[in-house]
Scaffold this active site. Structure first.
Site, PDB file in Angstrom:
ATOM      1  N   CYS A 259      -9.402  -0.618  27.285  1.00  0.00           N
ATOM      2  CA  CYS A 259      -8.846  -1.973  27.344  1.00  0.00           C
ATOM      3  C   CYS A 259      -9.478  -2.804  28.453  1.00  0.00           C
ATOM      4  CB  CYS A 259      -7.333  -1.929  27.520  1.00  0.00           C
ATOM      5  SG  CYS A 259      -6.794  -1.274  29.120  1.00  0.00           S
TER       6      CYS A 259
ATOM      7  N   CYS B 205     -20.900  -7.490  40.608  1.00  0.00           N
ATOM      8  CA  CYS B 205     -21.200  -6.058  40.650  1.00  0.00           C
ATOM      9  C   CYS B 205     -22.194  -5.748  39.534  1.00  0.00           C
ATOM     10  CB  CYS B 205     -19.936  -5.219  40.481  1.00  0.00           C
ATOM     11  SG  CYS B 205     -20.236  -3.435  40.599  1.00  0.00           S
TER      12      CYS B 205
ATOM     13  N   HIS C 211     -55.699  -6.372  29.299  1.00  0.00           N
ATOM     14  CA  HIS C 211     -55.951  -7.729  28.833  1.00  0.00           C
ATOM     15  C   HIS C 211     -55.838  -8.718  29.993  1.00  0.00           C
ATOM     16  CE1 HIS C 211     -54.757  -6.177  24.642  1.00  0.00           C
ATOM     17  NE2 HIS C 211     -56.074  -6.348  24.681  1.00  0.00           N
TER      18      HIS C 211
ATOM     19  N   CYS D 256     -57.169 -17.586  27.673  1.00  0.00           N
ATOM     20  CA  CYS D 256     -55.893 -16.933  27.999  1.00  0.00           C
ATOM     21  C   CYS D 256     -55.026 -16.883  26.747  1.00  0.00           C
ATOM     22  CB  CYS D 256     -55.188 -17.707  29.107  1.00  0.00           C
ATOM     23  SG  CYS D 256     -53.508 -17.160  29.436  1.00  0.00           S
TER      24      CYS D 256
ATOM     25  N   CYS E 203     -47.147  -7.707  26.801  1.00  0.00           N
ATOM     26  CA  CYS E 203     -48.409  -8.431  26.708  1.00  0.00           C
ATOM     27  C   CYS E 203     -48.381  -9.291  25.457  1.00  0.00           C
ATOM     28  CB  CYS E 203     -49.568  -7.442  26.648  1.00  0.00           C
ATOM     29  SG  CYS E 203     -51.172  -8.212  26.316  1.00  0.00           S
TER      30      CYS E 203
ATOM     31  N   HIS F  33      -4.869   2.980  34.025  1.00  0.00           N
ATOM     32  CA  HIS F  33      -3.410   3.155  33.970  1.00  0.00           C
ATOM     33  C   HIS F  33      -3.103   4.505  33.329  1.00  0.00           C
ATOM     34  CE1 HIS F  33      -4.130   1.945  29.757  1.00  0.00           C
ATOM     35  NE2 HIS F  33      -4.894   1.012  30.301  1.00  0.00           N
TER      36      HIS F  33
ATOM     37  N   CYS G  83     -18.481  -0.653  43.792  1.00  0.00           N
ATOM     38  CA  CYS G  83     -17.320  -1.353  44.360  1.00  0.00           C
ATOM     39  C   CYS G  83     -16.051  -0.498  44.358  1.00  0.00           C
ATOM     40  CB  CYS G  83     -17.071  -2.660  43.605  1.00  0.00           C
ATOM     41  SG  CYS G  83     -16.609  -2.437  41.866  1.00  0.00           S
TER      42      CYS G  83
ATOM     43  N   CYS H 211      34.494  -6.510  44.476  1.00  0.00           N
ATOM     44  CA  CYS H 211      35.275  -7.499  43.743  1.00  0.00           C
ATOM     45  C   CYS H 211      34.375  -8.408  42.918  1.00  0.00           C
ATOM     46  CB  CYS H 211      36.130  -8.317  44.703  1.00  0.00           C
ATOM     47  SG  CYS H 211      35.161  -9.429  45.752  1.00  0.00           S
TER      48      CYS H 211
ATOM     49  N   CYS I 207      21.953 -15.096  38.080  1.00  0.00           N
ATOM     50  CA  CYS I 207      22.621 -16.149  38.836  1.00  0.00           C
ATOM     51  C   CYS I 207      22.545 -17.458  38.045  1.00  0.00           C
ATOM     52  CB  CYS I 207      21.955 -16.312  40.202  1.00  0.00           C
ATOM     53  SG  CYS I 207      22.546 -17.742  41.137  1.00  0.00           S
TER      54      CYS I 207
END
Length: 442
Positions: A352, A323, A248, A230, A273, A357, A344, A402, A389
Site C-alpha cells: 500500500c 531520496c 564513432h 557529425c 551512439c 503496519h 533515510c 453523579c 459534549c
C-alpha cells in the site's frame, strides 16, 4: 525540516495546552513525535492536523512546466524560494526524483506560498532566454550560415525589426538565444523556421531537378550525412570526440547536447551512439569527459527516473522527498514485507506504500489514514457510558459518579439529557428539579 519542528511545537503549545509531548531523535537522525494525553479523542484531534502538516501539499499548476520547475535549481530560483518561505512561514521542497514541488505549513500559509511561487517562477521563465537550435536531423546543415547571411554577423537584422529584444548567436553550439516577451520569442522562432523551411525546399527542388539527368549521380540526399559529418548535426565535425564503445566521431558539443536533452525530456535513455545502425551505449568513461560532476549526477538521477517510469507498477521511489532509493512493489497475493530504506531509514509497506503496519491490514490502515477518527467511532459503538459534549463535541467516558459532568471546555453537563450549564450550581439545580436525582436510578 527545522522550521517544521518549530511549527509543530508552536501548534501543540498554543492549541492544546496540557498535552505532553516530546521529540525523540534516533541514532539515524530521524525525529519521532510522541504525544501523551488522558483521552483517546485528544490524540485523534491532535494527530489529524499534525499528519496534514507533515504530509504537505503537492503544487499542481498548468504554468509549472518542466522548464519552470527546473528554475528552482538556479541561483535566482533558490533566492525566490527562500524569500517565499520566510514571508509565508512555510517550507518548500523540490523533489528531483518525482519532479514535484511540495509545500509544508498550515492551509492558509500553503495557499499563499503556492500563489507566490507560481508567480515567481512564471516571471523567471519569461526572463529566461529562448534557445533556438540551428542544427539537427530535420534542419538544413548550413542553417547557421544562412542565419548570419540574412540577419548579419551581430544579428543586427533582428534588432532593427524588433529593437526591444536581444538576440545572441553561440557559434560553437549552433544556438540562438533570445531575450524578450513570449510573443517576441515566438516571432524570432518563426523567422528561423521559415528560413529553414525555405532552405529545405530549395534542396529538395535541386534534388528533383537532377533526377534522370546527366548529373543524376550528384543528387542532393538531404537525409544522409557524409562520412566526415557529425551524425547528429550533419555538419563538419568541430572539436571531434571519439566514443570509447564504438569509435564513432561526433562534435563534442553535439554529444553534450544529447546528454542535456535526455536529462530534460527523460525519454532519451539509454543514451546510445546515434550513428545510423550503431546504437552502442555510451560508456561512463565517455560521460565523465562530456559532463561535469554535477551534471553527471543529474544525468544518473534522470536515468534512474526513466528506469522506474519504464517499469510502472514494478518499482517505486522511496516516499521520502529527494531520496534516491527504489524498492520492488509486492504482488497482491504475496506476503507483506517492509522495505527498509538504507538511505533515510524509513520502513514502507511494499503493497500500500504507507508506513509499515505489521499488525493491521493494508485496507484497514488506509481507512485509518483517511479518517483517524474511525477507530474512535468504532470503540464508542454500544457504550452507554460514552457521550459527546453538547458544547464542544469532546468525547466523554463516565466511569462512575453523579450525573453532573464537567467537560474540559468548561461546560457543566447533565449526563441524563446532555443539557449544558455555565456553573455546577445550575447543573445540580437542573438535576433536582427535572430528574429528581444526582445519580442514575437502577
Amino acid at each position: 525540516y527545522f522550521c517544521l519542528l518549530v511549527g509543530l511545537k508552536s501548534y501543540l503549545f498554543l492549541l492544546h495546552a496540557g498535552v505532553s509531548y516530546n521529540f525523540e531523535k534516533t541514532e539515524n537522525g530521524i525525529f519521532r513525535l510522541k504525544l501523551t494525553a488522558n483521552a483517546t479523542k485528544t490524540i485523534a484531534d491532535l494527530r489529524r492536523p499534525l499528519e496534514i502538516l507533515m504530509k504537505g501539499k503537492t503544487i499542481n499548476h498548468p504554468d509549472l512546466t518542466l522548464s519552470a520547475v527546473q528554475l528552482l535549481l538556479s541561483r535566482d530560483g533558490v533566492a525566490h524560494l527562500k524569500s517565499i518561505e520566510q514571508e509565508t512561514g512555510t517550507y518548500i521542497m523540490y523533489d528531483r526524483q518525482s519532479l514535484n514541488i511540495k509545500v509544508f505549513g498550515h492551509q492558509e500559509q500553503m495557499a499563499a506560498a503556492e500563489v507566490k511561487l507560481v508567480h515567481a517562477l512564471r516571471q523567471l521563465l519569461e526572463k529566461k532566454p529562448l534557445e533556438i537550435c540551428l542544427r539537427g536531423h530535420n534542419l538544413p546543415p548550413d542553417l547557421m550560415k544562412k542565419t548570419v547571411e540574412n540577419f548579419g554577423v551581430d544579428l543586427e537584422g533582428f534588432n532593427k525589426e524588433m529593437p526591444e529584444i536581444k538576440v545572441e548567436l553561440h557559434q560553437h553550439r549552433h544556438l540562438l538565444k533570445v531575450w524578450g516577451s513570449k510573443e517576441d520569442k515566438r516571432r524570432v522562432e518563426r523567422m528561423i523556421f521559415e528560413l529553414a523551411s525555405f532552405k529545405h525546399s530549395s534542396l529538395v527542388q535541386l534534388a528533383s531537378e537532377n533526377v534522370g539527368g546527366k548529373e543524376d549521380n550528384q543528387r542532393v540526399d538531404y537525409s544522409e550525412p557524409s562520412e566526415d559529418a557529425c551524425p547528429i548535426c550533419l555538419c563538419e565535425i568541430e572539436d571531434p570526440f571519439r566514443l570509447e564503445s564504438c569509435g564513432h566521431m561526433f562534435c563534442l558539443a553535439c554529444l553534450m547536447d544529447q546528454c542535456e536533452s535526455a536529462m530534460k525530456s527523460h525519454d532519451g535513455f539509454p543514451i546510445c551512439c546515434l550513428k545510423t545502425g550503431c546504437k552502442e551505449p555510451l560508456l561512463v568513461v565517455d560521460l565523465k569527459h562530456l559532463l561535469s560532476n554535477e551534471k553527471l549526477e543529474d544525468l544518473f538521477r534522470a536515468s534512474l527516473r526513466a528506469f522506474v517510469a519504464s517499469r510502472a507498477g514494478m518499482y517505486r521511489f522511496c516516499p521520502t522527498p529527494d531520496c534516491q532509493s527504489i524498492y520492488q512493489v509486492a504482488a497482491p497475493d504475496a506476503e507483506t514485507k517492509p522495505f527498509s530504506c538504507g538511505a533515510c531509514y524509513v520502513e514502507i509497506c511494499t503493497k500500500c506504500h504507507f508506513e509499515y503496519h505489521p499488525f493491521i491490514s493494508c485496507e484497514a490502515y488506509k481507512e485509518y489514514k483517511e479518517d483517524p477518527d474511525s477507530t474512535l467511532l468504532e470503540w464508542r459503538k454500544g457504550k452507554a457510558n460514552v457521550k459527546s459534549c453538547p458544547s464542544c463535541g469532546y468525547t466523554i467516558e463516565k466511569a462512575d459518579g453523579c450525573n453532573h459532568v464537567e467537560c474540559r471546555c468548561g461546560s457543566h453537563i447533565c449526563w441524563v439529557c446532555l443539557e449544558n450549564f455555565r456553573s455546577s450550581e445550575e447543573c445540580y439545580g437542573h438535576l433536582r428539579s427535572v430528574h429528581q436525582s444526582f445519580v442514575d436510578i437502577v
